[in-house]
Each structure stands twice: as C-alpha cells, then as structure tokens.
Design an enzyme around this catalytic site. Structure first.
Site, PDB file in Angstrom:
ATOM      1  N   GLU A 290     -11.647 -17.533  -2.295  1.00 42.62           N
ATOM      2  CA  GLU A 290     -12.046 -18.374  -1.274  1.00 42.62           C
ATOM      3  C   GLU A 290     -12.461 -19.284  -0.978  1.00 42.62           C
ATOM      4  OE1 GLU A 290     -10.619 -13.626  -0.295  1.00 42.62           O
ATOM      5  OE2 GLU A 290     -11.994 -13.518   0.693  1.00 42.62           O
TER       6      GLU A 290
ATOM      7  N   ALA B 209     -13.938 -10.921  -0.288  1.00 44.02           N
ATOM      8  CA  ALA B 209     -13.365  -9.824  -1.020  1.00 44.02           C
ATOM      9  C   ALA B 209     -12.168  -9.223  -1.801  1.00 44.02           C
ATOM     10  CB  ALA B 209     -13.683  -8.561  -0.123  1.00 44.02           C
TER      11      ALA B 209
ATOM     12  N   ARG C  19      -7.269 -10.828  10.337  1.00 47.45           N
ATOM     13  CA  ARG C  19      -7.248  -9.846   9.683  1.00 47.45           C
ATOM     14  C   ARG C  19      -5.755  -8.845  10.859  1.00 47.45           C
ATOM     15  NH1 ARG C  19      -7.533  -9.761   4.564  1.00 47.45           N
ATOM     16  NH2 ARG C  19     -10.070  -9.701   4.691  1.00 47.45           N
TER      17      ARG C  19
ATOM     18  N   PHE D 241       0.511  -1.008  -0.178  1.00 49.16           N
ATOM     19  CA  PHE D 241       0.250   0.336   0.529  1.00 49.16           C
ATOM     20  C   PHE D 241       1.356   1.478   0.029  1.00 49.16           C
ATOM     21  CE2 PHE D 241      -2.630  -3.350   2.534  1.00 49.16           C
ATOM     22  CZ  PHE D 241      -3.223  -3.541   0.940  1.00 49.16           C
TER      23      PHE D 241
ATOM     24  N   GLU E 188      -9.472   3.887  -0.297  1.00 51.12           N
ATOM     25  CA  GLU E 188     -10.743   2.801  -0.789  1.00 51.12           C
ATOM     26  C   GLU E 188     -11.887   3.217  -1.017  1.00 51.12           C
ATOM     27  OE1 GLU E 188     -10.125  -1.515   0.997  1.00 51.12           O
ATOM     28  OE2 GLU E 188     -11.519   0.407   2.013  1.00 51.12           O
TER      29      GLU E 188
ATOM     30  N   GLU F 147     -12.925 -13.721  -6.903  1.00 54.38           N
ATOM     31  CA  GLU F 147     -12.872 -13.905  -5.388  1.00 54.38           C
ATOM     32  C   GLU F 147     -13.547 -15.346  -4.846  1.00 54.38           C
ATOM     33  OE1 GLU F 147     -10.248 -12.735  -3.408  1.00 54.38           O
ATOM     34  OE2 GLU F 147      -9.290 -11.667  -4.606  1.00 54.38           O
TER      35      GLU F 147
ATOM     36  N   SER G 213     -13.769   4.828   4.193  1.00 49.24           N
ATOM     37  CA  SER G 213     -13.368   5.603   5.338  1.00 49.24           C
ATOM     38  C   SER G 213     -12.808   6.323   5.031  1.00 49.24           C
ATOM     39  CB  SER G 213     -12.571   4.542   6.353  1.00 49.24           C
ATOM     40  OG  SER G 213     -11.556   5.253   7.393  1.00 49.24           O
ATOM     41  N   PRO G 214     -13.640   8.091   4.246  1.00 49.64           N
ATOM     42  CA  PRO G 214     -13.493   8.458   3.263  1.00 49.64           C
ATOM     43  C   PRO G 214     -12.439   9.933   4.313  1.00 49.64           C
ATOM     44  CG  PRO G 214     -15.577   9.312   4.055  1.00 49.64           C
ATOM     45  CD  PRO G 214     -15.155   7.773   4.620  1.00 49.64           C
TER      46      PRO G 214
ATOM     47  N   GLU H 186      -1.078 -16.476  -1.325  1.00 45.06           N
ATOM     48  CA  GLU H 186      -0.783 -14.959  -0.507  1.00 45.06           C
ATOM     49  C   GLU H 186      -1.122 -14.785   1.185  1.00 45.06           C
ATOM     50  OE1 GLU H 186      -4.558 -12.722  -2.442  1.00 45.06           O
ATOM     51  OE2 GLU H 186      -3.594 -13.765  -4.328  1.00 45.06           O
TER      52      GLU H 186
END
Length: 374
Positions: free
Chosen positions: A279, A259, A241, A191, A302, A275, A296-297, A326
């Site tokens: 998944e 996702a 996560r 990122f 994103e 996906e 989350s602007p 991954e």
C-alpha cells in the site's frame, strides 16, 4: 464398502476425523511407482506417476456416506478417483485414490506432511469443520469459491484459541457458560454472516433465555502506522471506503494506516510488513506491538492486531500505490506527527484503528525518539 488410499493432508488424523465425521481404522500403506509433491503455488499435495513410492494410509470399509463426505471436501481440488493397487503390511490391496485432473495443477517441491502440519494443520482442521457443516446446505462449488476467506477465518479461530488474555476484572469463563443450539450461515461471499441460537451464563449464575444473534465474519486484520522517529513523521494512506459510502457519508475517502486481512498461514507481523509494502512501498525496520482489540464486538467477529512500524520517511515517501488486482487506488501522505494529532482532534481522522495508534504513539513517542537519537 469402499477402500481408500490417502497420501496427503488426509493422512493427518484430526483432519480425516473432521472430514469423515467419525474415527476410522487406518493402516500405513504405499503406492508404488508414484510420488507426492506440493501443488505449485498451493498449500496442498498432488500425486503423480514415477518415483520411489508414495507413502500414505489405507482406510478400508468406507460407506457411501463416507465417500459422499470425501467427495464434498475434495470437490474444489479438481481431483478424480482411480482404483490402484497399494502395498500394506497385510499384503497388496485395491483402493481408490484422489488424482488431479490432467493439466490442472503443476507439481512443485517434494511433499512433506510434517511441514504441512506445522504451518497448515490446525488451520485446515478448523476450516474443515466450517466446510463440512455446510454439506447439504451449500453446494461445494460455492464454498470452494470462497475457500481462501474460509481459511482466514480458520486461522483467526486458531489464534483466538491460543491467545491467553490476562483477566483481572472480566469474568473467567467456564466450559459450560455458552450453550449453542443452532449455527447457520445466512450469507456468504467474500465476507459471511452467521446466525447463532444460544444461551449464555448470566452474572447471577443462571443461564439466559435462548437468544438469536447475527455476526459479521471477516477474519482477523493487521493495522500498522509507519513512523519515522528521527524526522518525527507518520505515513497515512487515503482511499475510497464502502462503509462510509453505504452510510451516506458524502466524503467516503478516509485517512487510515496501512492494513489488511491476515492470510491463512501468515502471521499478523508478516501481514503488517506485506501491507506496508503493497500500500505504501515501505520496508519497515521494526514492528512495535500496540493495542490489539475488537473494533465492534456487538456484531463483528473481526479482531485487529495493531503495530507502529519504524521506517524512513523522507519527503518522497508519499505517492500513489495499491494493487490493481484488488481495485485499490491509494494515496500516501507523509505528515508531521503533530499534524496527525491535530486531525484526530478536528475529526478529519475518523477511523478507529488509526486513532488508537495515534494515541499509543503520542504516549510512547518521546521514548522512541530518544532511542533513535533524535
């Protein structure tokens, strides 16, 4: 001054303009006894000996600064330049061309510039702008190490530019409503984080003072909730996560809908199907668009495309999955819809996209079941 011969994506004028940073004179040309192919498993061309001739462009009179920009952009392709004799309408000319290092790439199908432009042109141009802004700031090798992620961001920028939002209450923007003074990349790995110095139009019509804002950039993503309208079941996945773990949450294994990031050259719908297969091992019958949104602007660039994916969900649809490449370790759960809503209410389901999809499905479930003859 140096003359160059381009045979691939740099024959696309908008890309050449971004890479060189200016307009240049171009002349149709051909390199005899050569041919151009797609690089196998790649979205770029390579040239090789043999064939009826490689069509392209002769670009005369490039400066040292131009050549430095070209070398910076081409660094990740492992190409080297050779001086060749090309044919032009003005007669034979000597020019340099980028050739792949021997054995680095394998040729695939015959190259088509028009096919490349249709699928990759806008994305490549948007990404090249980001790439060239880092010249003199970040070494080309470091940029190329994350070029795939840069292409994802380029694709997100292209989609954002094409999407038309229906505005009934929100401000209608004008071209001069945002004035950027400086943009810099302060972190980049998988990122990236960028900082902006800018001013924006206030609601009273004046411009704001200059502010500094950081944005976490991670590209667009697709979220799809598999639903079986006949059995009235959903499929959820569970996995570890990092976000909750870094926050200090003792339970970092979350329930989510399948996702993933929208890869460059891929549509959000294609991502949803990919996906679901990767998944959960599911082949979706149909995709129903739900509510696309920014999760989350205030600090993230994103954007999420969300779907309900109609599928068959028998008892044995649950199991273990994910891609080892991954480091994914995923457990799938097949649950009655009412159980999903119970977990939303109790907070056991605490991921925003899944909650949004659960409420969308709750509102449309009766219709979907009726259409399925349930």
């Amino acid at each position: 001054m140096t003359d160059f011969f381009f045979y691939g994506s740099l024959c696309h004028p908008p890309l050449l303009r971004v890479v060189l940073g200016r307009e240049v004179r171009v002349v149709p040309a051909c390199l005899p006894d050569h041919s151009v192919a797609w690089a196998a498993d790649g979205a770029f061309p390579m040239i090789g000996q043999g064939g009826a001739g490689a069509d392209g462009l002769w670009v005369p009179g490039l400066s040292e600064a131009d050549v430095a920009r070209l070398d910076f952009y081409e660094a990740g392709f492992a190409f080297v330049t050779r001086e060749m004799t090309i044919e032009t309408a003005e007669g034979p000319r000597r020019a340099r061309a980028y050739f792949p290092e021997p054995g680095r790439w394998e040729p695939g199908a015959a190259w088509s510039l028009s096919d490349w432009v249709a699928r990759w042109g806008e994305i490549a141009v948007a990404t090249a702008g980001d790439f060239m802004r880092q010249m003199g700031v970040v070494p080309a090798e470091r940029l190329w190490a994350r070029y795939g992620m840069m292409l994802m961001r380029g694709g997100a920028r292209v989609r954002a530019g094409h999407e038309a939002t229906r505005l009934t209450t929100r401000r209608r923007p004008a071209p001069d409503d945002v004035a950027e003074t400086r943009v810099r990349q302060v972190y980049a790995n998988y990122f990236a984080v960028e900082e902006f110095d800018l001013r924006f139009r206030r609601f009273d019509g004046t411009m704001s003072p200059e502010v500094n804002r950081g944005v976490f950039l991670c590209g667009d993503a697709t979220v799809v909730l598999p639903y079986d309208p006949v059995r009235d079941r959903v499929l959820l996945i569970e996995q570890f996560r990092m976000g909750p773990h870094a926050r200090g949450d003792r339970c970092a294994w979350l329930l989510e809908a399948p996702a993933g990031r929208v890869d460059a050259g891929e549509t959000p719908e294609e991502t949803a199907r990919r996906e679901a297969e990767e998944e959960a091992g599911l082949a979706l019958h149909a995709l129903l668009p739900a509510s696309n949104h920014y999760p989350s602007p205030a600090a993230m660039g994103e954007y999420l495309y969300t779907y309900i994916g109609l599928a068959d969900l028998p008892d044995d649809a649950a199991g273990l999955g994910g891609l080892l490449t991954e480091a994914e370790d995923i457990r799938a759960h097949v649950l009655p819809f009412e159980r999903l809503m119970e977990m939303v209410e109790t907070g056991e389901v605490n991921t925003g996209p899944l909650i949004v999809l659960a409420y969308w499905l709750d509102r449309n479930r009766a219709r979907l079941r009726a259409e399925a003859g349930a």
